[in-house]
Design an enzyme around this catalytic site. Structure first.
Site, PDB file in Angstrom:
ATOM      1  N   GLU A   4      13.807 -86.921  11.675  1.00 17.50           N
ATOM      2  CA  GLU A   4      14.907 -87.601  10.979  1.00 17.50           C
ATOM      3  C   GLU A   4      15.116 -86.895   9.642  1.00 17.50           C
ATOM      4  OE1 GLU A   4      14.751 -92.256  12.332  1.00 17.50           O
ATOM      5  OE2 GLU A   4      13.387 -91.661  10.750  1.00 17.50           O
ATOM      6  N   VAL A   5      16.340 -86.466   9.379  1.00 19.58           N
ATOM      7  CA  VAL A   5      16.666 -85.868   8.079  1.00 19.58           C
ATOM      8  C   VAL A   5      17.475 -86.903   7.311  1.00 19.58           C
ATOM      9  CG1 VAL A   5      18.145 -84.148   6.977  1.00 19.58           C
ATOM     10  CG2 VAL A   5      16.512 -83.443   8.723  1.00 19.58           C
TER      11      VAL A   5
END
Ligand code: 3H9
Length: 720
Positions: free
Chosen positions: A473-474
């Protein structure tokens, strides 16, 4: 150069050839596409080409190559499967493919094939039909039959030709798991005849064609040695091989995936009744599988992941900064996992920093263990190992961080500690260096408050164990710049991760939609459900592990911490069960798998069964509890409701990212397409009605969210 007139949809021909000194060199290159695939149009060109070569008296043998730099043939054209309307139509497609490859196998002039790059599915089936196979030893050369991963089976003769070439045992091993192998392993197994460096692929393949033109034929030893002879070479051994394979398939698929058992049947049928009958059965089974909902879902996931590979994560993204040097702060479990993965996958220079040299040494060893594992499994050579190990270094200072385009911190999960680390490292980072936090709960915007330039601060939430878990997840903070986003996304992708960009809100996406789990498990246990009942329902639904086991895997201490954050943020509907809950287990030293005890007992790294004393610690008594179907419904709909609510808040950009996040983040059953696709399949009206019933009985935590209610009212879906 000779060509065949291309189909009306393409301008350039895909198949071209030249004849020189009795050898026809054929090249396949679909000019308008990044990879070669075998579509109906390509098949027509193939047929015409081989007809011409058959008639050409100058031609005594054929050498076949791909014109692509890094790809041989990626298989049959998956886009065509999506359009198949019926099982009969799909069966016909397979039968046509088989007929073409039978033509290749029986071609009166020998064909040698030079393989460089991915040689998969129908591409490998074509190579199998040829008479001699040369492959490059390049890492890009991956060979195999991944069809079952798309919910279908190898249907252009793969279920027949591969087991005949490498033995039933090795053939089944590849086909049933949908495996692809690097060329060296493919060579050891007998899937290809020669292994060569890319520079001499053409020369060696042409030489083989020339030898065959002179009457030489390859003589192949039965692969697998004496054991291979015992197991593959006689009916009794073969029966044993099939019995074992059947058992494994059943264990692995839990009855949810029809493709592996069907592939097993296609192989067994062909070995029992001969090639022609085997092909017929293979095509029939392909027809049935290609139109199943399972296959449709798996193909959707294939295309969704491909789209994500090209998505820079932000609109009008400036080009990502290429990372050559990576700084890692904190050399614990996560930090060392990121370091090892970065070296192994992206081959970047990694500099680790921790408070003292002892910890740095431990972290470096843990990072190196990832390379050890690759060496052991022969994914890398000793030479590559030595080169990669040399990329890892560490210290108790920030020396070396001044040249790191990206620094990732993986220190203790505490805002003040993370901000302190950011302040420290900011003194030495290069002017445009990006600082990423591997936090799972702390808002990135808060961490970035400690930065002079918050535009270069971002979240990169890895999952544990980093080397194995496919999702990243960014998380951009409020002021993160578009280039920082594209840099983090591009680097995550170089680590081999599927990357989703997620809003900076508590729990981000994965922990947010998992938030109802620990509480619902608590409620269910309090109502008398047993741990086994909860877990077995989830596994039957298709999850790799049950919800209780998942808590043990994540770590109960981590789960308690995350649950605290989630309750604080979403206390209106994330409601803990009465009693002491998970905290009581943590207090008793049960942290899950990592401490050898959680809900289950672990010995020697293996799960040994439920620890019955947990019930006492939680003050609950397993006495039947809710019906199994209700257990599953409560766990699932709680998650679906939260996923819909979070999507409505913009936590993920679209349903695709949300579903991919759930599938790759915690193993939501891929054949169900993800929680949002699952809700679409049930229909919002039914989901809302079920949630309302549950809310009446169990309280507001089940109240359907506005997004679901709106879909129910309008009769709309997440995917239009
Ligand atoms: C089969 O063969 C059935 C037969 O047994 C029987 C038939 C009767 N079809 O992944 P990338 C597209 S089933 C259509 O980013 P990479 C892909 O969608 C097939 N399209 O590149 C993307 O398009 P876009 C069994 C395909 O370098 C573009 O090519 N084969 C196909 O990271 C680039 O792909 C497989 O399951 C296809 N077969 O990886 C292999 N393959 O640019 C599937 C690719 O529009 N493919 N595309 O988004 C792969 O695993 C990877 O694409 C590969 C390259 C490793 C080849």
């Amino acid at each position: 150069m000779s060509t065949i007139a291309p189909s009306s949809t393409r301008t350039a021909p895909a198949v071209t050839w030249d004849v020189d000194d009795g050898i026809a060199t054929v090249v396949l290159d679909l000019k308008s596409q990044p990879v070669n695939v075998i579509s109906r149009a390509v098949k027509d060109e193939f047929l015409a080409c081989f007809a011409a070569l058959g008639d050409d008296a100058r031609v005594r043998a054929v050498a076949f190559f791909s014109g692509k730099a890094d790809n041989f043939i990626a298989g049959a054209d998956i886009e065509e499967f999506v359009k198949l309307g019926s099982a009969a139509e799909a069966e016909r497609l397979a039968a046509d493919g088989q007929e073409m490859l039978e033509g290749v196998a029986r071609f009166p002039k020998p064909i040698a094939v030079g393989i460089h790059g991915a040689c998969l599915g129908g591409g490998f089936e074509f190579a199998l039909a040829c008479h001699y196979r040369v492959a490059t030893d390049h890492p890009k050369t991956q060979i195999g039959l991944p069809e079952v991963q798309l919910g279908i089976l190898p249907a252009a003769g793969g279920c027949q030709r591969l087991p005949r070439l490498v033995g039933a045992r090795a053939g089944l091993d590849m086909i049933l798991a949908g495996k692809t192998e690097r060329a060296a392993k493919a060579f050891r197994l007998g899937m290809v005849d020669e292994l060569v460096p890319p520079a001499i692929l053409a020369e060696i393949t042409l030489a083989a064609a020339r030898r065959m033109a002179g009457g030489w034929r390859p003589r192949r030893k039965r692969p697998g040695g004496f054991v291979g002879f015992l197991l593959d070479g006689n009916p009794l051994g073969r029966r044993l091989v099939f019995r074992m394979a059947r058992k494994q398939v059943l264990e692995r698929t839990a009855g949810n995936y029809p493709a592996p058992p069907a592939a097993l049947e296609a192989v067994a049928y062909g070995l029992r009744h001969g090639m022609a009958e085997g092909l017929r059965r293979e095509a029939q089974l392909f027809g049935q599988l290609a139109v199943t909902d399972v296959s449709r879902k798996l193909v959707q996931i294939f295309f969704a992941t491909n789209q994500l590979k090209k998505d820079p994560g932000v609109a009008n993204a400036p080009p990502a900064v290429r990372v050559h040097r990576l700084g890692i702060i904190g050399s614990g479990f996560m930090g060392s996992g990121i370091a090892g993965t970065a070296v192994a996958q992206a081959e970047v220079d990694v500099r680790m920093k921790d408070a003292d040299l002892g910890r740095v040494a431990q972290g470096t060893l843990a990072a190196r263990a990832i390379l050890d594992d690759r060496l052991k499994r022969r994914r890398i050579t000793k030479y590559e190992y030595a080169r990669l190990v040399a990329l890892l270094s560490g210290s108790d200072t920030y020396a070396g961080f001044g040249r790191a385009e990206l620094t990732i911190e993986a220190v203790f999960e505490d805002l003040a500690v993370k901000q302190e680390v950011l302040r420290e490292v900011a003194q030495v980072l290069p002017q445009d260096g990006v600082f990423a936090s591997n936090t799972s709960t702390i808002p990135i915007t808060r961490i970035a408050e400690a930065a002079h330039d918050p535009e270069r601060v971002i979240g990169m939430h890895f999952f544990s164990p980093v080397a194995k878990m496919p999702l990243l997840e960014v998380i951009p903070g409020a002021r993160t710049s578009p280039q920082t986003i594209s840099t983090a996304v591009a680097f995550g992708r170089r680590l081999g991760k599927t990357v989703i960009v997620v809003q900076d809100s508590p729990g981000f996406w994965v922990n947010r939609i998992l938030a109802p789990y620990p509480n619902e498990v608590g409620h269910l246990l309090a109502e008398g459900a047993s741990i086994e009942d909860i877990d077995s329902m989830a596994v039957r639904f298709g999850f790799p592990v049950g919800q209780v086991t998942l808590l043990d895997e994540v770590g109960l201490d981590v789960a308690v911490k995350v649950a605290g954050v989630m309750q604080e943020a979403y206390g209106d509907h994330i409601i803990p069960a009465p009693g002491s809950g998970l905290a009581a287990l943590v207090k008793a030293g049960r942290l899950g798998r990592k401490s050898g005890r959680g809900f289950y007992i672990y010995k020697g790294g293996k799960k040994r069964g439920v620890d019955e004393s947990v019930y006492g610690l939680l003050g609950v008594h397993p006495n039947g509890g809710p019906r199994p179907a209700e257990i599953l419904q409560r766990l699932l709909l709680g998650m679906v409701n939260e996923a819909a609510r979070a999507l409505g808040e913009g936590v993920v950009r679209n349903p695709r990212d949300g579903d991919i996040g759930a599938i790759f983040g915690f193993g939501f059953p891929p054949f169900r397409g993800g929680p949002l696709r699952y809700a679409d399949d049930l229909g919002a009206e039914r989901v809302v009605a079920d949630l309302e019933r549950l809310a009446e009985r169990h309280g507001v935590r089940f109240t359907p969210c506005e997004v679901l209610q709106e879909h129910a009212r309008q009769g709309t879906k997440f995917y239009s």
